[in-house]
Design a protein around this motif. Structure first.
Motif, PDB file in Angstrom:
ATOM      1  N   ILE A  13       0.559 -25.130   9.173  1.00 14.05           N
ATOM      2  CA  ILE A  13       0.788 -25.204   7.717  1.00 14.05           C
ATOM      3  C   ILE A  13       0.082 -26.592   7.231  1.00 14.05           C
ATOM      4  O   ILE A  13       0.543 -27.714   7.462  1.00 14.05           O
ATOM      5  N   ALA A  18      -5.676 -32.799  10.586  1.00 14.14           N
ATOM      6  CA  ALA A  18      -4.660 -32.600  11.395  1.00 14.14           C
ATOM      7  C   ALA A  18      -4.429 -31.264  11.841  1.00 14.14           C
ATOM      8  O   ALA A  18      -4.562 -30.790  12.793  1.00 14.14           O
ATOM      9  N   ARG A  38      -1.896 -25.076   0.389  1.00 14.80           N
ATOM     10  CA  ARG A  38      -1.438 -24.843  -1.039  1.00 14.80           C
ATOM     11  C   ARG A  38      -2.657 -25.075  -1.905  1.00 14.80           C
ATOM     12  O   ARG A  38      -2.450 -24.362  -2.936  1.00 14.80           O
ATOM     13  N   GLY A  39      -3.668 -26.011  -1.530  1.00 13.41           N
ATOM     14  CA  GLY A  39      -4.581 -26.102  -2.325  1.00 13.41           C
ATOM     15  C   GLY A  39      -5.728 -25.698  -1.770  1.00 13.41           C
ATOM     16  O   GLY A  39      -6.082 -24.588  -1.223  1.00 13.41           O
ATOM     17  N   TRP A  50      -6.289 -42.489  -5.428  1.00 14.47           N
ATOM     18  CA  TRP A  50      -6.852 -42.984  -6.397  1.00 14.47           C
ATOM     19  C   TRP A  50      -8.673 -43.112  -6.402  1.00 14.47           C
ATOM     20  O   TRP A  50      -9.020 -42.870  -5.602  1.00 14.47           O
ATOM     21  N   LEU A  55     -11.917 -45.144   2.883  1.00 16.35           N
ATOM     22  CA  LEU A  55     -11.376 -45.116   4.151  1.00 16.35           C
ATOM     23  C   LEU A  55     -11.261 -46.666   4.322  1.00 16.35           C
ATOM     24  O   LEU A  55     -12.149 -47.574   4.016  1.00 16.35           O
ATOM     25  N   THR A 103       1.086 -21.459  -0.826  1.00  9.87           N
ATOM     26  CA  THR A 103       1.910 -22.673  -0.586  1.00  9.87           C
ATOM     27  C   THR A 103       3.258 -22.109   0.143  1.00  9.87           C
ATOM     28  O   THR A 103       3.828 -21.006  -0.163  1.00  9.87           O
ATOM     29  N   ALA A 131       1.619 -29.550   9.758  1.00 14.35           N
ATOM     30  CA  ALA A 131       0.319 -30.307   9.546  1.00 14.35           C
ATOM     31  C   ALA A 131       0.419 -30.542   8.079  1.00 14.35           C
ATOM     32  O   ALA A 131      -0.770 -30.579   7.519  1.00 14.35           O
ATOM     33  N   GLY A 133       1.009 -33.184   6.305  1.00 15.65           N
ATOM     34  CA  GLY A 133       0.754 -34.481   5.635  1.00 15.65           C
ATOM     35  C   GLY A 133       1.933 -35.307   5.748  1.00 15.65           C
ATOM     36  O   GLY A 133       3.081 -35.112   6.189  1.00 15.65           O
ATOM     37  N   THR A 178      -2.402 -50.088   0.299  1.00 13.73           N
ATOM     38  CA  THR A 178      -2.390 -49.503  -1.181  1.00 13.73           C
ATOM     39  C   THR A 178      -2.072 -50.755  -2.146  1.00 13.73           C
ATOM     40  O   THR A 178      -2.777 -50.813  -2.894  1.00 13.73           O
ATOM     41  N   TYR A 347       4.987 -43.742   1.136  1.00 13.66           N
ATOM     42  CA  TYR A 347       4.769 -42.265   0.890  1.00 13.66           C
ATOM     43  C   TYR A 347       5.768 -41.832   2.021  1.00 13.66           C
ATOM     44  O   TYR A 347       6.162 -42.331   3.035  1.00 13.66           O
ATOM     45  N   GLY A 381      -0.074 -35.162  12.614  1.00 12.29           N
ATOM     46  CA  GLY A 381      -0.495 -36.019  11.409  1.00 12.29           C
ATOM     47  C   GLY A 381       0.390 -36.978  10.996  1.00 12.29           C
ATOM     48  O   GLY A 381       0.106 -37.619   9.948  1.00 12.29           O
ATOM     49  N   SER A 391      -1.900 -42.639  13.501  1.00 10.44           N
ATOM     50  CA  SER A 391      -1.759 -42.740  12.097  1.00 10.44           C
ATOM     51  C   SER A 391      -3.046 -42.422  11.504  1.00 10.44           C
ATOM     52  O   SER A 391      -3.100 -42.505  10.193  1.00 10.44           O
ATOM     53  N   PHE A 392      -4.196 -42.429  12.144  1.00  7.58           N
ATOM     54  CA  PHE A 392      -5.670 -42.435  11.376  1.00  7.58           C
ATOM     55  C   PHE A 392      -6.155 -41.040  12.024  1.00  7.58           C
ATOM     56  O   PHE A 392      -5.831 -40.336  13.049  1.00  7.58           O
ATOM     57  N   ILE A 393      -7.328 -40.572  11.022  1.00 10.57           N
ATOM     58  CA  ILE A 393      -7.815 -39.423  11.198  1.00 10.57           C
ATOM     59  C   ILE A 393      -8.242 -39.152  12.661  1.00 10.57           C
ATOM     60  O   ILE A 393      -8.160 -38.083  13.385  1.00 10.57           O
TER      61      ILE A 393
HETATM   62  C1  LIG Z   1      -3.677 -43.581   0.190  1.00 14.01           C
HETATM   63  C2  LIG Z   1      -4.007 -43.343   1.842  1.00 14.01           C
HETATM   64  C3  LIG Z   1      -5.032 -44.107   2.647  1.00 14.01           C
HETATM   65  C4  LIG Z   1      -5.351 -43.608   3.844  1.00 14.01           C
HETATM   66  N1  LIG Z   1      -6.231 -44.081   4.528  1.00 14.01           N
HETATM   67  C5  LIG Z   1      -6.593 -43.802   5.720  1.00 14.01           C
HETATM   68  C6  LIG Z   1      -7.849 -44.215   6.444  1.00 14.01           C
HETATM   69  O1  LIG Z   1      -8.696 -45.118   5.630  1.00 14.01           O
HETATM   70  N2  LIG Z   1      -8.215 -43.728   7.491  1.00 14.01           N
HETATM   71  C7  LIG Z   1      -7.437 -42.792   8.221  1.00 14.01           C
HETATM   72  O2  LIG Z   1      -8.024 -42.530   9.453  1.00 14.01           O
HETATM   73  N3  LIG Z   1      -6.209 -42.504   7.456  1.00 14.01           N
HETATM   74  C8  LIG Z   1      -5.973 -42.687   6.421  1.00 14.01           C
HETATM   75  N4  LIG Z   1      -4.784 -42.660   5.815  1.00 14.01           N
HETATM   76  C9  LIG Z   1      -3.788 -41.662   6.601  1.00 14.01           C
HETATM   77  C10 LIG Z   1      -3.797 -40.111   7.145  1.00 14.01           C
HETATM   78  O3  LIG Z   1      -5.402 -40.011   7.726  1.00 14.01           O
HETATM   79  C11 LIG Z   1      -3.344 -39.231   6.113  1.00 14.01           C
HETATM   80  O4  LIG Z   1      -1.924 -39.405   6.010  1.00 14.01           O
HETATM   81  C12 LIG Z   1      -3.811 -37.697   6.614  1.00 14.01           C
HETATM   82  O5  LIG Z   1      -3.849 -37.378   5.198  1.00 14.01           O
HETATM   83  C13 LIG Z   1      -3.132 -37.043   7.409  1.00 14.01           C
HETATM   84  O6  LIG Z   1      -3.507 -36.130   7.633  1.00 14.01           O
HETATM   85  P1  LIG Z   1      -2.779 -34.535   7.667  1.00 14.01           P
HETATM   86  O7  LIG Z   1      -4.042 -33.523   8.040  1.00 14.01           O
HETATM   87  O8  LIG Z   1      -1.754 -34.624   8.627  1.00 14.01           O
HETATM   88  O9  LIG Z   1      -2.353 -34.547   6.212  1.00 14.01           O
HETATM   89  P2  LIG Z   1      -3.075 -34.233   4.719  1.00 14.01           P
HETATM   90  O10 LIG Z   1      -4.514 -34.639   4.630  1.00 14.01           O
HETATM   91  O11 LIG Z   1      -2.094 -34.870   3.743  1.00 14.01           O
HETATM   92  O12 LIG Z   1      -2.964 -32.661   4.990  1.00 14.01           O
HETATM   93  C14 LIG Z   1      -1.856 -31.870   4.617  1.00 14.01           C
HETATM   94  C15 LIG Z   1      -2.357 -30.495   3.891  1.00 14.01           C
HETATM   95  O13 LIG Z   1      -1.097 -29.831   3.790  1.00 14.01           O
HETATM   96  C16 LIG Z   1      -1.005 -29.270   2.633  1.00 14.01           C
HETATM   97  N5  LIG Z   1       0.224 -28.980   2.358  1.00 14.01           N
HETATM   98  C17 LIG Z   1       1.515 -29.608   2.105  1.00 14.01           C
HETATM   99  N6  LIG Z   1       2.562 -29.115   2.062  1.00 14.01           N
HETATM  100  C18 LIG Z   1       2.267 -27.729   1.950  1.00 14.01           C
HETATM  101  C19 LIG Z   1       3.024 -26.473   1.695  1.00 14.01           C
HETATM  102  N7  LIG Z   1       4.118 -26.522   1.519  1.00 14.01           N
HETATM  103  N8  LIG Z   1       2.132 -25.201   1.903  1.00 14.01           N
HETATM  104  C20 LIG Z   1       1.005 -25.307   2.212  1.00 14.01           C
HETATM  105  N9  LIG Z   1       0.123 -26.580   2.352  1.00 14.01           N
HETATM  106  C21 LIG Z   1       0.904 -27.567   2.520  1.00 14.01           C
HETATM  107  C22 LIG Z   1      -1.486 -30.292   1.430  1.00 14.01           C
HETATM  108  O14 LIG Z   1      -2.026 -29.674   0.307  1.00 14.01           O
HETATM  109  C23 LIG Z   1      -2.740 -30.716   2.432  1.00 14.01           C
HETATM  110  O15 LIG Z   1      -3.946 -30.265   2.173  1.00 14.01           O
HETATM  111  C24 LIG Z   1      -4.271 -42.594   4.640  1.00 14.01           C
HETATM  112  C25 LIG Z   1      -3.181 -42.173   4.035  1.00 14.01           C
HETATM  113  C26 LIG Z   1      -2.973 -42.312   2.487  1.00 14.01           C
HETATM  114  C27 LIG Z   1      -1.837 -41.919   2.016  1.00 14.01           C
END
Ligand SMILES: Cc1cc2nc3c(=O)[nH]c(=O)nc-3n(C[C@H](O)[C@H](O)[C@H](O)COP(=O)(O)OP(=O)(O)OC[C@H]3O[C@@H](n4cnc5c(N)ncnc54)[C@H](O)[C@@H]3O)c2cc1C
Lengths: 417, 186
Positions: A13, A18, A38-39, A50, A55, A103, A131, A133, A178, A347, A381, A391-393
């Motif tokens: 998901i 991640a 979902r998107g 914003w 990054l 979604t 995954a 977020g 932030t 968050y 993630g 915590s990071f990419i």
């Molecule tokens: C403001 C901010 C700045 C950051 N800066 C950095 C940085 O500089 N360097 C770094 O390494 N990390 C950074 N991070 C931290 C980290 O990389 C992020 O939290 C990252 O987005 C986590 O990756 P992810 O793939 O788990 O989640 P996301 O990238 O959030 O991906 C989750 C995906 O799941 C989808 N989704 C959610 N719910 C559903 C659902 N019900 N059904 C279907 N799809 C769904 C979302 O649309 C999204 O595309 C930052 C985070 C934030 C919030």
């Protein structure tokens, strides 16, 4: 209900970095799966940040399994369109089976596996990887409801640019990455800014002529495991470090904000009768952040000495945080003519669709390094999921390797066991 | 550094505290405590407050023996000075809370304390309580706590202990942050 359901071993998901890293690992292991998003791919980076955000991790660190940053500025920091491109290119490179615009509305356990319901059909699977977020919802403290109606409230998630605000002074609540970045940018737009500061993590952008992430990477800070750190709950809820990614590699601590004319006040404790009250503990939270920064720098120095690293700049210490004396304890929204409050108060993930009893009393997912307390359910993630790097990419590289290995063994042992 | 043979002992059972933290995180109702005090007016500005029972861990508790506090105002306020002023009792509460924290944190961090003293000052302009100037608050404008600590540790480590004790102090929190107070008449 399952008449039209699709059967598949694994559903992932979320198509952020991640989820995609997990997709790549499962493909390597020939485990058939689908990624539900979902998107579009990289939705969070496209729609929830914003405008000016870059990054805070350097480009060389944007390394995912099977692919990494290949541009010509390894020490730079990606803008949001660049991050979205980077992740989208990654999805294409690994041929991730992404179903976008889908979604997930409910996940429930059934027959030793899971039923994943979406607005575009149902999947039945043995294993689910969450995954979706770490930052789906902006935290807003309960006291926000006492904010006078004359003040516009904006979360960091909804905020885009100072141009959307009226010209009046702004109160930014929260001093993580932030909060300090928004206070800085809004102050530069000419508006008066007050920032409310609780516990925070201070770090210089560069130390001894290297990026702080170079140091944390080399000195082993990012590799500290979730089961090794002193207090994992604390580590997982640590505010993000006060850093910003800019071409001039500048630091953005509270002293830098003070130099810009931003007023520093304590943690917001209460709003009543149009008055915001701030904690008198400001000096202590600043002292703690300074002490912790100095311990970190000492650790860097010790590591450099032990490893015999040459060609570094001289070891230095930074000025202590200048705390206004006396710091203001109250702010009247009317007298100070505050136009906007920005809630930069963190968050949290959204698990409202998760119908499996794996949340603790605070709504947090119970997991051990990403292995959730229900068979075949995984999460990735999240902050310090398996190590600080998570915590990071960059953390997805090893986290996905280890979790996909666990997942494969789970499938091979036979799901019904 | 402390001799390896002599275990650090500040007289605080941190294992028990850490155990309680773990246990209570899983049983949050048990973590709800209520502290009580009963105050009786004696005469003039003199009153006596007694503490005895409190509740927590899902049951009632009693101190080993009731403790009481005499409070009054000094002679320069035309009182008889039969006890400490209530603001002084607050300073005592703050200092003792932080000091208990210093001992616990030092124990947890394996740092032997030899002596800890705290000097607390609260600055107050009494035109506030006298109702003579509406722009002056009743309470303290500024509270300073000066710790003097002799321990087997660097200055930075001692600063960190003191900082952590503020972070975990109940009274420090109540003094630095707004607290809802409901005063009713039965
Ligand atoms: C403001 C901010 C700045 C950051 N800066 C950095 C940085 O500089 N360097 C770094 O390494 N990390 C950074 N991070 C931290 C980290 O990389 C992020 O939290 C990252 O987005 C986590 O990756 P992810 O793939 O788990 O989640 P996301 O990238 O959030 O991906 C989750 C995906 O799941 C989808 N989704 C959610 N719910 C559903 C659902 N019900 N059904 C279907 N799809 C769904 C979302 O649309 C999204 O595309 C930052 C985070 C934030 C919030």
């Amino acid at each position: 209900m399952t008449a039209s359901a699709t059967r598949i071993p694994v559903v992932i998901i979320g198509a952020g970095h991640a989820g995609l890293a997990m997709s790549h690992r499962l493909s390597e292991r020939s485990i058939s799966h689908v990624v539900l998003e979902r998107g579009e791919v990289a939705n969070s980076w496209r729609t929830e940040r914003w405008d000016s955000l870059c990054l805070l991790t350097p480009n060389w660190q944007s390394q995912l399994p099977g692919s990494g940053y290949s541009g010509d500025d390894p020490n730079g920091y990606m803008s949001m369109p660049e991050v979205a491109d980077f992740i989208t290119t990654y999805a294409a490179t690994i041929s991730a089976p992404v179903n976008s615009l889908t979604t997930v509305t409910r996940v429930s356990a059934a027959n030793g596996g899971y039923v994943v319901e979406t607005d575009r059909g149902i999947w039945v699977c043995d294993s689910v990887v969450i995954a979706s977020g770490a930052a789906n919802i902006a935290n807003v403290p309960a006291i926000a409801s006492e904010t006078p109606a004359s003040v516009t409230q904006v979360t960091a998630m909804a905020y885009r640019s100072p141009n959307d605000l009226d010209d009046r002074p702004v109160l930014v609540v929260g001093a993580s990455a932030t909060g300090v970045q928004l206070a800085d940018e809004i102050s530069r737009s000419g508006r008066a800014v007050t920032i409310s500061v609780g516990e925070h993590v201070r770090m210089p952008r560069c130390y001894r002529e290297r990026d702080v992430f170079w140091w944390m990477d080399k000195a082993g800070v990012l590799d500290e495991r979730h089961d090794e750190v002193d207090d994992v709950v604390r580590a997982r809820h640590l505010p993000s470090p006060q850093l910003i990614g800019t071409p001039d590699h500048r630091s953005i601590d509270l002293n830098a904000l003070t130099d810009r004319g931003v007023e520093i006040v304590g943690r917001l404790g209460r709003i009543s009768d149009g008055v915001a009250q701030f904690s008198g503990s400001l000096a202590n939270v600043c002292m703690m952040a300074d002490l912790k920064m100095n311990r970190l720098l000492q650790r860097f120095d010790d590591w450099a000495e032990g490893a015999g690293v040459a060609d570094l700049g001289p070891s230095t210490r930074f000025d202590a945080t200048r705390v206004p004396s006396p710091a203001r304890l109250e702010l009247s929204f009317a007298e100070d003519d505050i136009g906007t409050i920005i809630w930069a108060t963190g968050y949290r993930p959204d698990y409202s669709w998760l119908d499996v009893p794996v949340l603790d009393r605070k709504g947090r997912l119970r997991h051990d390094g990403g292995v959730v307390g229900a068979p075949g359910l995984y999460v990735t993630g999240l902050n310090v999921l398996r190590r600080r790097r998570s915590s990071f990419i960059n953390g997805a590289e090893r986290d996905s390797e280890e979790l996909s290995s666990h997942l494969q063994q789970y499938l091979e042992r036979g799901v019904s066991n | 550094m402390t001799d390896i043979d002599t275990p650090v002992n500040n007289g605080v059972n941190t294992e028990a505290l850490l155990g309680a933290r773990e246990a209570l995180s899983d049983a949050p109702e048990a973590a709800e405590f209520t502290w009580r005090a009963n105050c009786s007016w004696v005469g003039g500005t003199f009153s006596q407050t007694t503490v005895d029972g409190f509740s927590g861990l899902g049951q009632e508790h009693h101190h080993k023996t009731p403790y009481s506090f005499d409070a009054d105002h000094p002679e320069c306020f035309a009182s008889e000075d039969r006890g400490a002023t209530p603001p002084e009792i607050l300073l005592a509460a703050l200092a003792s809370c932080l000091t208990a924290g210093v001992a616990s944190v030092a124990q947890h961090r394996q740092i032997q304390l030899r002596s800890v003293t705290a000097t607390v000052e609260g600055k107050m302009n009494v035109l506030g309580i006298l109702g003579a100037d509406p722009d002056i608050r009743n309470g303290f404008n500024d509270v300073t706590v000066q710790f003097d600590i002799d321990a087997d540790a660097s200055r930075e480590d001692i600063q960190a202990i003191v900082a952590q004790s503020q972070k975990r102090s109940a009274v420090y929190d109540m003094v630095t942050n707004p607290t809802r107070v409901a005063v009713e008449v039965s």
